[in-house]
Each structure stands twice: as C-alpha cells, then as structure tokens.
Design a protein around this motif. Sequence first.
Motif, PDB file in Angstrom:
ATOM      1  N   VAL A 178      50.714   8.900  48.596  1.00 41.67           N
ATOM      2  CA  VAL A 178      50.672   8.616  50.034  1.00 41.67           C
ATOM      3  C   VAL A 178      50.003   7.275  50.301  1.00 41.67           C
ATOM      4  CG1 VAL A 178      49.732   9.362  52.245  1.00 41.67           C
ATOM      5  CG2 VAL A 178      50.719  11.036  50.693  1.00 41.67           C
ATOM      6  N   ARG A 179      48.992   6.972  49.530  1.00 38.95           N
ATOM      7  CA  ARG A 179      48.292   5.694  49.737  1.00 38.95           C
ATOM      8  C   ARG A 179      49.207   4.496  49.451  1.00 38.95           C
ATOM      9  NH1 ARG A 179      43.093   5.364  50.841  1.00 38.95           N
ATOM     10  NH2 ARG A 179      43.012   3.248  50.007  1.00 38.95           N
ATOM     11  N   THR A 180      50.115   4.656  48.500  1.00 42.25           N
ATOM     12  CA  THR A 180      51.019   3.530  48.221  1.00 42.25           C
ATOM     13  C   THR A 180      52.225   3.533  49.160  1.00 42.25           C
ATOM     14  OG1 THR A 180      52.265   4.780  46.569  1.00 42.25           O
ATOM     15  CG2 THR A 180      50.373   3.522  45.792  1.00 42.25           C
ATOM     16  N   ARG A 181      52.734   4.728  49.492  1.00 38.02           N
ATOM     17  CA  ARG A 181      53.929   4.785  50.330  1.00 38.02           C
ATOM     18  C   ARG A 181      53.625   4.643  51.811  1.00 38.02           C
ATOM     19  NH1 ARG A 181      57.553   9.705  48.155  1.00 38.02           N
ATOM     20  NH2 ARG A 181      55.824  10.825  49.087  1.00 38.02           N
ATOM     21  N   GLY A 182      52.445   5.136  52.216  1.00 36.65           N
ATOM     22  CA  GLY A 182      52.084   5.043  53.625  1.00 36.65           C
ATOM     23  C   GLY A 182      52.472   6.274  54.433  1.00 36.65           C
ATOM     24  N   TYR A 183      53.237   7.154  53.845  1.00 40.27           N
ATOM     25  CA  TYR A 183      53.559   8.394  54.541  1.00 40.27           C
ATOM     26  C   TYR A 183      53.502   9.545  53.543  1.00 40.27           C
ATOM     27  CZ  TYR A 183      58.191   7.893  52.470  1.00 40.27           C
ATOM     28  OH  TYR A 183      59.205   7.755  51.591  1.00 40.27           O
ATOM     29  N   SER A 184      53.471  10.743  54.091  1.00 37.41           N
ATOM     30  CA  SER A 184      53.241  11.900  53.252  1.00 37.41           C
ATOM     31  C   SER A 184      54.410  12.876  53.347  1.00 37.41           C
ATOM     32  CB  SER A 184      51.946  12.557  53.721  1.00 37.41           C
ATOM     33  OG  SER A 184      51.996  13.939  53.609  1.00 37.41           O
ATOM     34  N   VAL A 185      54.744  13.471  52.228  1.00 41.34           N
ATOM     35  CA  VAL A 185      55.849  14.425  52.169  1.00 41.34           C
ATOM     36  C   VAL A 185      55.322  15.765  51.691  1.00 41.34           C
ATOM     37  CG1 VAL A 185      58.054  14.973  51.079  1.00 41.34           C
ATOM     38  CG2 VAL A 185      57.465  12.592  51.569  1.00 41.34           C
ATOM     39  N   ALA A 186      55.695  16.825  52.386  1.00 44.62           N
ATOM     40  CA  ALA A 186      55.284  18.154  51.935  1.00 44.62           C
ATOM     41  C   ALA A 186      56.515  19.043  51.883  1.00 44.62           C
ATOM     42  CB  ALA A 186      54.229  18.736  52.872  1.00 44.62           C
ATOM     43  N   ASP A 187      56.975  19.298  50.676  1.00 45.90           N
ATOM     44  CA  ASP A 187      58.173  20.112  50.509  1.00 45.90           C
ATOM     45  C   ASP A 187      57.773  21.566  50.303  1.00 45.90           C
ATOM     46  OD1 ASP A 187      60.624  21.124  50.065  1.00 45.90           O
ATOM     47  OD2 ASP A 187      61.117  19.888  48.318  1.00 45.90           O
ATOM     48  N   GLN A 188      57.745  22.305  51.423  1.00 47.77           N
ATOM     49  CA  GLN A 188      57.461  23.740  51.383  1.00 47.77           C
ATOM     50  C   GLN A 188      56.095  24.066  50.763  1.00 47.77           C
ATOM     51  OE1 GLN A 188      61.038  26.017  50.429  1.00 47.77           O
ATOM     52  NE2 GLN A 188      62.146  24.097  50.060  1.00 47.77           N
ATOM     53  N   THR A 189      55.115  23.211  51.040  1.00 49.05           N
ATOM     54  CA  THR A 189      53.788  23.481  50.497  1.00 49.05           C
ATOM     55  C   THR A 189      52.983  24.408  51.387  1.00 49.05           C
ATOM     56  OG1 THR A 189      52.878  21.544  51.613  1.00 49.05           O
ATOM     57  CG2 THR A 189      53.610  21.248  49.337  1.00 49.05           C
ATOM     58  N   TYR A 190      53.422  24.529  52.656  1.00 47.12           N
ATOM     59  CA  TYR A 190      52.647  25.360  53.579  1.00 47.12           C
ATOM     60  C   TYR A 190      53.464  26.560  54.046  1.00 47.12           C
ATOM     61  CZ  TYR A 190      49.759  26.711  57.529  1.00 47.12           C
ATOM     62  OH  TYR A 190      48.975  27.419  58.399  1.00 47.12           O
ATOM     63  N   GLU A 191      54.759  26.325  54.247  1.00 43.75           N
ATOM     64  CA  GLU A 191      55.607  27.420  54.675  1.00 43.75           C
ATOM     65  C   GLU A 191      56.964  27.242  53.997  1.00 43.75           C
ATOM     66  OE1 GLU A 191      55.746  29.980  58.762  1.00 43.75           O
ATOM     67  OE2 GLU A 191      54.920  27.982  58.709  1.00 43.75           O
ATOM     68  N   ASP A 192      57.541  28.317  53.549  1.00 39.85           N
ATOM     69  CA  ASP A 192      58.818  28.230  52.862  1.00 39.85           C
ATOM     70  C   ASP A 192      59.886  27.690  53.797  1.00 39.85           C
ATOM     71  OD1 ASP A 192      57.961  29.119  50.378  1.00 39.85           O
ATOM     72  OD2 ASP A 192      58.121  31.227  50.965  1.00 39.85           O
ATOM     73  N   GLU A 193      60.756  26.895  53.229  1.00 37.90           N
ATOM     74  CA  GLU A 193      61.907  26.351  53.966  1.00 37.90           C
ATOM     75  C   GLU A 193      61.531  25.320  55.024  1.00 37.90           C
ATOM     76  OE1 GLU A 193      64.473  29.456  55.375  1.00 37.90           O
ATOM     77  OE2 GLU A 193      64.186  30.616  53.531  1.00 37.90           O
ATOM     78  N   VAL A 194      60.277  24.905  55.012  1.00 39.01           N
ATOM     79  CA  VAL A 194      59.868  23.851  55.938  1.00 39.01           C
ATOM     80  C   VAL A 194      59.476  22.603  55.161  1.00 39.01           C
ATOM     81  CG1 VAL A 194      58.185  23.127  57.660  1.00 39.01           C
ATOM     82  CG2 VAL A 194      59.106  25.452  57.718  1.00 39.01           C
ATOM     83  N   TYR A 195      60.049  21.484  55.588  1.00 39.02           N
ATOM     84  CA  TYR A 195      59.831  20.198  54.930  1.00 39.02           C
ATOM     85  C   TYR A 195      59.099  19.309  55.929  1.00 39.02           C
ATOM     86  CZ  TYR A 195      61.275  16.132  52.077  1.00 39.02           C
ATOM     87  OH  TYR A 195      61.319  15.020  51.278  1.00 39.02           O
ATOM     88  N   GLY A 196      57.971  18.775  55.531  1.00 38.38           N
ATOM     89  CA  GLY A 196      57.164  18.010  56.468  1.00 38.38           C
ATOM     90  C   GLY A 196      56.989  16.556  56.074  1.00 38.38           C
ATOM     91  N   LEU A 197      57.017  15.685  57.065  1.00 35.29           N
ATOM     92  CA  LEU A 197      56.734  14.263  56.863  1.00 35.29           C
ATOM     93  C   LEU A 197      55.626  13.875  57.829  1.00 35.29           C
ATOM     94  CD1 LEU A 197      60.428  13.068  56.704  1.00 35.29           C
ATOM     95  CD2 LEU A 197      58.774  12.894  54.819  1.00 35.29           C
TER      96      LEU A 197
END
Lengths: 256, 256
Positions: A178-197
């Motif tokens: 995230v520090r290099t890209r500037g944004y964060s990706v969460a592929d179903q880390t908190y809830e199934d079938e939900v993808y977060g940016l």
Amino acid sequence: MRTVEKALRLLDFFSDKMPEIGLSELAKLSGIDKTTVLRMLADMAECGLVEQKTDDKKWRLGAGVLRLARLREATQPVTRVLTPILERLAEQTGETAHASLLSGRDLANIGVVEPARANRVHIEPGLVLPLHATASGIAVTAFLRPEQRERVLARKLAAVTGQTPTSRERLAELVDRVRTRGYSVADQTYEDEVYGLAMPIFGPDGFACGALAVATPASRVTKAHEAAIIAALAPAAREATLGLGGRPSPEHRITV
Amino acid sequence: MRTVEKALRLLDFFSDKMPEIGLSELAKLSGIDKTTVLRMLADMAECGLVEQKTDDKKWRLGAGVLRLARLREATQPVTRVLTPILERLAEQTGETAHASLLSGRDLANIGVVEPARANRVHIEPGLVLPLHATASGIAVTAFLRPEQRERVLARKLAAVTGQTPTSRERLAELVDRVRTRGYSVADQTYEDEVYGLAMPIFGPDGFACGALAVATPASRVTKAHEAAIIAALAPAAREATLGLGGRPSPEHRITV
DNA sequence: CCGTGTCGGTTCATTATTTACACCGTTGTT
DNA sequence: AACAACGGTGTAAATAATGAACCGACACGG
C-alpha cells in the motif's frame, strides 16, 4: 482491569443487528458479572450514553450520543464534509462508498452511501472495522506514524474470514504494498464475496486519520473496473483530506 | 464515587465554546486530580470517545461519538424525524426552534433551526438543558412519571439567572401550570432576554421523553405572537411524538 | 397448582483498583 | 538563567469495584 474502559466496551456490543440488549444478555456477551454490568449501565445512563426502555427493561444507546455527535460536528464538521464526497464517489463508481475514522484502536465507520443498483454491498452503519482486516484499515495503517504502525503490526490479528491476514509478516507485506501503490486492496479479508479498495485520509500532521473506501461484490471485479474505482478514489480522498483540514502526505503517491 | 460516571462527566466540559481542553485545564475544571483525569481520558480514547491532538496535546471529542450516533439513528431515527419539523416550526414562527431529549438527569439538545432574520435567539448545539430552568425542561418534568417528577422536584435547584425557580414550591407551581395549560413558558429563567415556549414529546409509554421549543427575544413577546407560537407548536409536538413512535398522553390538553 | 428456569435487581464482605502526592523532562516566558 | 506551567510517570495508601448468594416477579410446563 480499567473499569472505565470495560464499561465503555459494553457500548460496542450494540449494533445494527442488536440495538437493544437485556442485562443478563449483556453480562453473558461481555463475560462480566451481572452486578458490575448493571452498575456500569446505570452510570452510563446517568450521563445519557445509554437508556433503559420502560416496557421490557432492555438497554439501548441513549440520546446523549446524539448530543455529543452534534457537539463534535459543530466544531469539526466531518460528516457534512464527507457525505457529498461519498455520494459522488458512489455515483461515479456505481458501488458502495464509505468513510471511516480512527477511533481508539480501530476504525469507526461514520458514513456510507450505497449506489442505486440492486446488486451492491451493504455496510452496517456504525460498524467497527479492524485495522488489519479491511481495505480501509490497511490503508490507514500504511500511513500511520511509524511507532503507531509498529504497534498495529505487533497486535495479535484475529481471522475474520479465510483471507484475513493473521501473521505479522503477511500484514507487513500488505502494508508495504500500500505504501508503494498508494491504495489498498482487500479481497474478501473481512467479508466473503466483498472486494474493497481504499485510500487514506490525512490529518493536519500528515499522517492517516481515516480512509475512504469503495466496496464491490467480488464477482464484479475486473482490471478496468478496479482502475476506474482508483481513478475516482484518488481525487475524492484528496478532497476529503483538504476538507477536513488535513495535509496530504508527501509519501503518498498513486502508482497503477 | 463511581469512577465511570466521573469519567463520563468529563465529557460535559466540552462545549461549543470550549471544544478542546488540555489535561491540567480539565483537571482544574473538574476538580479531579491530574493523574486520574489522564487515566480516564486515556481509557475513553481507547474506545474512541475522545482523542488527543498530536500538535498541542489537547483533548477533544473523538470519532467514536459519531459512530454511536449513527448507530442510534439507524434504528431510532430521531434527528431525521425532528429536523423537518423544526424547520417548519422555525419558518412558521419566525423564531428559533429546538428539540431536546431526556438524557440522564438532564435534557440534551439534539436539534436547532434558526429562522432567517437578524435578531434571533442563538442556541449552542449540544447544550445540556437543566430540567428546572428551561421551558423544555419544565414541559418534560410536568409529564414525567409521577415518581420521576417527584425526584426532579426534590433536587437542589441551581439559579442560572435571577428568574430561575430555585425553590421546590416555585418549581411545583410552574409544573402544575404546565399540566393544566399543556405548554410551558420560561421568561428568562435560563438566559437573560430569552423567552421560551415548549411542549412535551411523548414516548411509547405515554410519558414525556423530550420537548419541542421555540425561543424568542423577550423584547418581541406579545400576546398575539405567543398565541401564534403555541398554535404552531401544538401540531408540531404531536407530529414529533407520533414520528418517534410515541403515544400522546391523554392528560395533555392545550388550553389557551 | 406447584415446580423450574430466567429475568432484573439487591446485599455485603473481600479484594483489587483507583487515587493523590511527589517527581521528571520539556517547553515557553520573563 | 531562573521560573512557571504543561504533559506525563512512579508508588504507597485507601477507596471503590467486584462477584457469590439471594430476592421477588414472571413465564412456561407438567
């Protein structure tokens, strides 16, 4: 241990799903003795943080929280600043947009706007987001003061789904990315079938104080959709930072 | 005495005028030892109720209160229900309209709408209104459960202005008058030159849980103006009661 | 109609937590 | 350079939190 914190932790058991809780129920949930819970609730009721329904004697959040929120908004209008940004973000991306702020050791969700389409992600109002298990959380962690970041990495990380990072190494890896890209990706880390940016919102000190995020059904994710979301997120996050009186971090650069 | 309540009382020192407070300052204000105040603040910060600014180390209300307020609004949308009612009331009367709810032992101001005219009453957001010294407070007291009303009458009553009722007899007299008239009048009992008119909002149990009020500069009060305000207040209060899921009290009748 | 379980709430002796005093390092002022 | 005020920290004494047992009310079931 500390009585005040124990008492306030009781408030975290109230949720969208469970807005009213009985005495014994709350004692069971918290693992604290009935007597103690009752005393704590009574104290908090005295100050308006909770109130007891007269009919079934259940407890719920009190009117005092509304007053405190109004008071904070009067001098620090974060909801007012963030809501239009979220609305635009939801419209541009066609996905659910939400904002959260650092609150204690976690992230407090303080605004959600859902898009006008049937298949969308629903986010409970007033949810508490763990720093290590959500896109928002990792975005914030990545741009925290180094010593605070270290403290987050050192925590014991609970698994929320099968994808949640639970080891310090795995989390550090995500944070570094995230520090290099500037944004964060969460592929179903908190809830199934939900993808977060998510992207961080910066405070006056140039460190993260919250995050702006877009959540989409995992099935809808494509390279192009993701790029479009990032493109919408970047100016929105910048606007949020400036609108809240923050200062963007010079270390925050978006690289796709 | 009770630690939790003492800690939460610290929150009451934050106001519109003083949104940020330093440690020593808060210790002085509350009369509690610095050490204790620090521990309490740290505990509350851990739960997001307060937060500490990084630059000058002062404390202010935290993002957690926004989360809690959102949570309460999600299941009990009082602000959403009350705001349009207040707007109409302010427009109809040309005066400042505000709503407050029982919160602990006092009344919490949770909504204010000021009219579009230069000479108007300003009410601080998030103010705590004493039950005995305001129109709203007396309106609520008058329609409380008898035993609760008794408890309010038995309190020691602090004088806010020269007009504030400070004896039990005087307050009981005011309360009785409200019970027969159906509305409450406060002529400069809380702030000089401010004249207040209020009506109770009823909860599901048929007892008062809050009040709707109109505040006007004392200089502008005439019989006709007062009658017009009462006429606007009555349907507004009824709408508020019903909108919040309350049941109007059969004992509440307006007689002019 | 009487047991039984659960609920909210109370009592009271024990214990562990809060508390306050003195002290430290830093910052800003005179 | 001295001084005051600030945020914050240790430690010993004392106060306040604690939890087991208990109470009355209510609901359910035999």
